[in-house]
Enzyme design. Sequence first.
Site, PDB file in Angstrom:
ATOM      1  N   ASN A 161       0.861  -1.184   0.000  1.00  0.00           N
ATOM      2  CA  ASN A 161       0.000   0.000   0.000  1.00  0.00           C
ATOM      3  C   ASN A 161       0.899   1.236   0.000  1.00  0.00           C
ATOM      4  O   ASN A 161       1.476   1.574   1.027  1.00  0.00           O
ATOM      5  CB  ASN A 161      -0.893  -0.034   1.249  1.00  0.00           C
ATOM      6  CG  ASN A 161      -1.718   1.224   1.404  1.00  0.00           C
ATOM      7  OD1 ASN A 161      -1.812   2.047   0.484  1.00  0.00           O
ATOM      8  ND2 ASN A 161      -2.324   1.401   2.572  1.00  0.00           N
TER       9      ASN A 161
ATOM     10  N   LYS B   7      -0.009   4.236  -0.255  1.00  0.00           N
ATOM     11  CA  LYS B   7      -0.685   5.408   0.314  1.00  0.00           C
ATOM     12  C   LYS B   7      -0.494   6.614  -0.623  1.00  0.00           C
ATOM     13  O   LYS B   7      -0.473   6.443  -1.836  1.00  0.00           O
ATOM     14  CB  LYS B   7      -0.172   5.690   1.729  1.00  0.00           C
ATOM     15  CG  LYS B   7      -0.184   4.425   2.604  1.00  0.00           C
ATOM     16  CD  LYS B   7       0.008   4.677   4.046  1.00  0.00           C
ATOM     17  CE  LYS B   7      -0.046   3.344   4.777  1.00  0.00           C
ATOM     18  NZ  LYS B   7      -0.061   3.481   6.214  1.00  0.00           N
TER      19      LYS B   7
ATOM     20  N   HIS C 144      -9.499   0.932   4.738  1.00  0.00           N
ATOM     21  CA  HIS C 144      -8.226   1.185   5.418  1.00  0.00           C
ATOM     22  C   HIS C 144      -8.475   2.118   6.602  1.00  0.00           C
ATOM     23  O   HIS C 144      -9.295   3.030   6.524  1.00  0.00           O
ATOM     24  CB  HIS C 144      -7.215   1.799   4.439  1.00  0.00           C
ATOM     25  CG  HIS C 144      -5.843   1.826   5.030  1.00  0.00           C
ATOM     26  ND1 HIS C 144      -5.446   2.801   5.915  1.00  0.00           N
ATOM     27  CD2 HIS C 144      -4.793   0.973   4.903  1.00  0.00           C
ATOM     28  CE1 HIS C 144      -4.193   2.551   6.295  1.00  0.00           C
ATOM     29  NE2 HIS C 144      -3.775   1.444   5.695  1.00  0.00           N
TER      30      HIS C 144
ATOM     31  N   GLU D 117      -6.967   4.560   7.692  1.00  0.00           N
ATOM     32  CA  GLU D 117      -6.814   5.994   7.410  1.00  0.00           C
ATOM     33  C   GLU D 117      -8.078   6.553   6.768  1.00  0.00           C
ATOM     34  O   GLU D 117      -8.423   7.728   6.962  1.00  0.00           O
ATOM     35  CB  GLU D 117      -5.569   6.227   6.534  1.00  0.00           C
ATOM     36  CG  GLU D 117      -4.300   6.018   7.364  1.00  0.00           C
ATOM     37  CD  GLU D 117      -3.080   5.581   6.572  1.00  0.00           C
ATOM     38  OE1 GLU D 117      -3.099   5.635   5.333  1.00  0.00           O
ATOM     39  OE2 GLU D 117      -2.097   5.154   7.216  1.00  0.00           O
TER      40      GLU D 117
ATOM     41  N   GLU E 260      -5.432  -5.100  10.465  1.00  0.00           N
ATOM     42  CA  GLU E 260      -4.440  -4.046  10.688  1.00  0.00           C
ATOM     43  C   GLU E 260      -4.776  -3.320  11.981  1.00  0.00           C
ATOM     44  O   GLU E 260      -5.583  -2.373  11.985  1.00  0.00           O
ATOM     45  CB  GLU E 260      -4.463  -3.048   9.531  1.00  0.00           C
ATOM     46  CG  GLU E 260      -4.063  -3.638   8.201  1.00  0.00           C
ATOM     47  CD  GLU E 260      -3.493  -2.574   7.273  1.00  0.00           C
ATOM     48  OE1 GLU E 260      -2.354  -2.736   6.836  1.00  0.00           O
ATOM     49  OE2 GLU E 260      -4.184  -1.577   7.013  1.00  0.00           O
TER      50      GLU E 260
ATOM     51  N   GLY F  71       2.228   2.310  10.741  1.00  0.00           N
ATOM     52  CA  GLY F  71       3.153   3.436  10.606  1.00  0.00           C
ATOM     53  C   GLY F  71       3.829   3.835  11.902  1.00  0.00           C
ATOM     54  O   GLY F  71       4.443   4.898  11.987  1.00  0.00           O
TER      55      GLY F  71
ATOM     56  N   SER G 292       3.254  -2.081  10.303  1.00  0.00           N
ATOM     57  CA  SER G 292       4.711  -2.094  10.509  1.00  0.00           C
ATOM     58  C   SER G 292       5.363  -3.427  10.141  1.00  0.00           C
ATOM     59  O   SER G 292       6.281  -3.883  10.819  1.00  0.00           O
ATOM     60  CB  SER G 292       5.049  -1.690  11.949  1.00  0.00           C
ATOM     61  OG  SER G 292       4.601  -0.372  12.211  1.00  0.00           O
TER      62      SER G 292
HETATM   63  P1  PGA Z   1       2.716   0.329   7.640  1.00  0.00           P
HETATM   64  O1  PGA Z   1       1.265   0.532   6.987  1.00  0.00           O
HETATM   65  O2  PGA Z   1       3.285  -0.940   7.090  1.00  0.00           O
HETATM   66  O3  PGA Z   1       3.498   1.554   7.234  1.00  0.00           O
HETATM   67  O4  PGA Z   1       2.510   0.254   9.118  1.00  0.00           O
HETATM   68  C1  PGA Z   1       0.413  -0.554   6.766  1.00  0.00           C
HETATM   69  C2  PGA Z   1      -0.866  -0.071   6.146  1.00  0.00           C
HETATM   70  O5  PGA Z   1      -1.302   1.042   6.462  1.00  0.00           O
HETATM   71  O6  PGA Z   1      -1.483  -0.767   5.305  1.00  0.00           O
END
Ligand code: PGA
Length: 231
Positions: free
Chosen positions: A6, A8, A83, A85, A153, A159, A189
């Site tokens: 992803n 983003k 997601h 976010e 997640e 993140g 992560s």
């Molecule tokens: P990250 O993000 O690996 O940077 O923690 C995962 C995600 O948001 O899908």
Amino acid sequence: MIVAGNWKMFTGPDPRALADRIAGLQGVEAIICPPYTELRACVDAGLTTFAQNVHWEPEGPYTGEISPPMLLGLGVHGSLVGHSERRQYFGETDIDVARRAEAALDAGLRVIACVGETQEERDSGDTEMVLRVQVGVIDDECGEDDRLVLAYEPVWAIGTGRTATPEMAQEAHSFIKSILDRPVLYGGSVKPENAAELMAQPDVDGALVGGASLDIESFVEICEAAARSRS
Ligand code: PGA
């Protein structure tokens, strides 16, 4: 095993260079979820390409959105939905997420639907309740569709550099599958250093990778770890 990257709202690696590096991998399917502007380049490079979101209507007055037929027209294979976010910063509800998933599946796209609890919810012992609601709504709308994959997640692990332990991931994945029996990717992560132990868990069917997917070497290493994990 599936490893989805992803990107983003970042520019990721060069799609052709990435396609070359993952072309020979056996036992793992790599999926790339770039920003909308990179969808065409990823499709043209031969990558399995997913959007980061998709609307439930085929067209209409929904400024800023994109529809399943529009993605299909570009040659895109699927989409993420839900997601954290999107849920956190853009107010998407469980029902919105499920409607997006259902419309995408009905149109012929594949879907990775994301679920997960916040730190506060985990601390107050509400992880299973949150997952039961989030996954239950997706189950109600979509059922055990062959083209549906879930991603667990935990919001506190995205993140932040803090990963769920393999035991925490296994526990959550097995709980999710008890509600909706589809493959479940772990996200939050994931890095080359922790990918193998997470994907060694029996109910971890791959990874959804954010930050580490922006670097071609670390993404390829995670794909390789996934390929080894079931061999
Ligand atoms: P990250 O993000 O690996 O940077 O923690 C995962 C995600 O948001 O899908």
